[in-house]
Design an enzyme around this catalytic site. Structure first.
Site, PDB file in Angstrom:
ATOM      1  CB  SER A  62      -5.370   2.701   7.522  1.00 15.93           C
ATOM      2  OG  SER A  62      -4.087   3.351   7.325  1.00 15.93           O
ATOM      3  CG  ASN A  63      -0.977  -0.627  10.433  1.00 13.51           C
ATOM      4  OD1 ASN A  63      -1.438  -1.099  10.707  1.00 13.51           O
ATOM      5  ND2 ASN A  63      -0.255  -1.109   9.012  1.00 13.51           N
TER       6      ASN A  63
ATOM      7  CE  LYS B  41      -3.829  -2.394   7.338  1.00 12.36           C
ATOM      8  NZ  LYS B  41      -4.544  -2.136   5.845  1.00 12.36           N
TER       9      LYS B  41
ATOM     10  CB  THR C 193      -4.304   0.093  -1.443  1.00 20.12           C
ATOM     11  OG1 THR C 193      -3.373  -1.345  -1.144  1.00 20.12           O
ATOM     12  CG2 THR C 193      -5.579  -0.352  -1.778  1.00 20.12           C
TER      13      THR C 193
ATOM     14  CB  SER D  64      -3.797  -4.838   0.734  1.00 18.00           C
ATOM     15  OG  SER D  64      -2.323  -3.972   1.076  1.00 18.00           O
TER      16      SER D  64
ATOM     17  NE  ARG E  25       3.885   2.531   2.769  1.00 16.67           N
ATOM     18  CZ  ARG E  25       3.479   2.413   3.593  1.00 16.67           C
ATOM     19  NH1 ARG E  25       3.167   3.345   4.366  1.00 16.67           N
ATOM     20  NH2 ARG E  25       2.571   1.682   3.686  1.00 16.67           N
TER      21      ARG E  25
ATOM     22  CG  ASP F 287      -3.125  -0.739   2.782  1.00 15.77           C
ATOM     23  OD1 ASP F 287      -3.519  -0.766   4.103  1.00 15.77           O
ATOM     24  OD2 ASP F 287      -2.661  -0.498   2.164  1.00 15.77           O
ATOM     25  CB  ALA F 288      -5.620   3.757   3.717  1.00 16.02           C
ATOM     26  CE1 TYR F 289      -1.243   7.012   5.505  1.00 12.41           C
ATOM     27  CE2 TYR F 289      -2.051   5.767   7.283  1.00 12.41           C
ATOM     28  CZ  TYR F 289      -1.991   6.355   6.539  1.00 12.41           C
ATOM     29  OH  TYR F 289      -2.656   7.378   7.407  1.00 12.41           O
TER      30      TYR F 289
ATOM     31  CG  ASN G  13       1.030  -2.308   1.136  1.00  8.89           C
ATOM     32  OD1 ASN G  13       1.914  -1.184   1.294  1.00  8.89           O
ATOM     33  ND2 ASN G  13       0.098  -1.131   1.681  1.00  8.89           N
TER      34      ASN G  13
ATOM     35  CG  PHE H 227       2.811  -5.160   5.824  1.00  5.92           C
ATOM     36  CD1 PHE H 227       1.398  -5.242   6.593  1.00  5.92           C
ATOM     37  CD2 PHE H 227       3.220  -4.699   4.425  1.00  5.92           C
ATOM     38  CE1 PHE H 227       1.645  -4.176   7.125  1.00  5.92           C
ATOM     39  CE2 PHE H 227       2.215  -3.341   5.342  1.00  5.92           C
ATOM     40  CZ  PHE H 227       1.673  -3.193   5.663  1.00  5.92           C
ATOM     41  CG  ASP H 228      -2.747  -5.469   4.883  1.00  7.68           C
ATOM     42  OD1 ASP H 228      -3.174  -5.725   5.068  1.00  7.68           O
ATOM     43  OD2 ASP H 228      -3.223  -3.421   4.066  1.00  7.68           O
TER      44      ASP H 228
END
Length: 250
Positions: A114-115, A147, A12, A171, A39, A8-10, A173, A175-176
């Site tokens: 990523s989203n 995602k 992570t 990740s 966010r 994941d990017a954001y 996050n 949820f992810d």
């Protein structure tokens, strides 16, 4: 056998809190609350648009969330200032452990799912020290589903040709993590905010502010912990650097 680490990017690899310098310069004294609401609404809007079957790319969602945030706080930026604030999401700082950790995984494939829209990911990754350490960036835009929609995770096999059981999805996050585990990946959770540290922050806020949590503490409580959805990660590590041990273990 692990054939690929998918990141994941954001939140992570890249620190979403690093927009705080920009938000506070734009509206001194409001930076913390802008950063946290922005966010949370960014994620909420991605889920709402998926549920409503009314997809817009993540850049649109990011700007919508910023507009909501500033509006609810009664802040009125010029169009130029608004654009400058939004651009902060294309210049997020990588976490300090990211470069060395990705370099230590040179024997396996490394990609981002990523989203973020393709343009956002090109700017984010291409402008950072991680650009030569990632094989490819995969945007959910191809599926028009954010995602944790299972269609988003399908892109990994479609683009890289690896099966879910050959992947470690990474990740921070909740949820992810739940979505990736439900899909069939092996999942590594990066614990950016340990539960004990969060408990200390909550206790300190409750003492200092007569029961009111600071925006940053509330964000940590809502978005940085493991979700109680019955899809626990396979691995829990405190740093990206710990992933090299998983690669060796296979």
């Amino acid at each position: 056998m692990i054939k690929a680490f998918i990141f994941d990017a954001y939140g992570t690899l890249y620190d979403v809190q690093s927009v705080a310098d920009v938000t506070d310069r734009a509206f001194p004294g409001h930076g913390e609350i802008i950063t946290q609401i922005w966010r949370m609404k960014q994620l909420e809007y991605s889920w709402l648009r998926s549920l409503m079957d009314d997809y817009r790319d993540f850049w649109t969602v990011t700007r919508e969330a910023l507009a909501y945030t500033l509006g609810v706080l009664g802040l009125s930026p010029t169009a130029t200032l608004f654009d400058d604030i939004a651009e902060a999401y294309n210049r997020l700082a990588p976490y300090p452990d990211a470069v060395a950790a990705l370099g230590g995984l040179s024997g396996v494939r490394r990609a981002i799912l990523s989203n973020g829209s393709p343009q956002m990911l090109d700017a984010l990754v291409g402008g950072s020290a991680l650009r030569d350490l990632i094989e490819t960036t995969i945007s959910v835009d191809e599926k028009r589903a954010f995602k944790p929609d299972p269609r988003a995770y399908e892109l990994v096999e479609e683009r890289l040709g690896v099966k879910p059981h050959e992947v470690v999805f990474v990740s921070s996050n909740g949820f992810d993590i739940a979505g990736a585990k439900r899909f069939g990946f092996r999942v590594a959770r990066i614990v950016r905010v340990p539960q004990a540290a969060l408990a200390q922050d909550i206790a300190a806020d409750m003492t200092r502010t007569a029961g009111a949590l600071r925006p940053a503490t509330l964000y940590k409580a809502l978005r940085t912990q493991e979700e109680a959805l019955g899809h626990a990660p396979d691995f829990v590590v405190s740093s990206l650097a710990d992933l090299s041990r998983l690669a060796v273990a296979g």
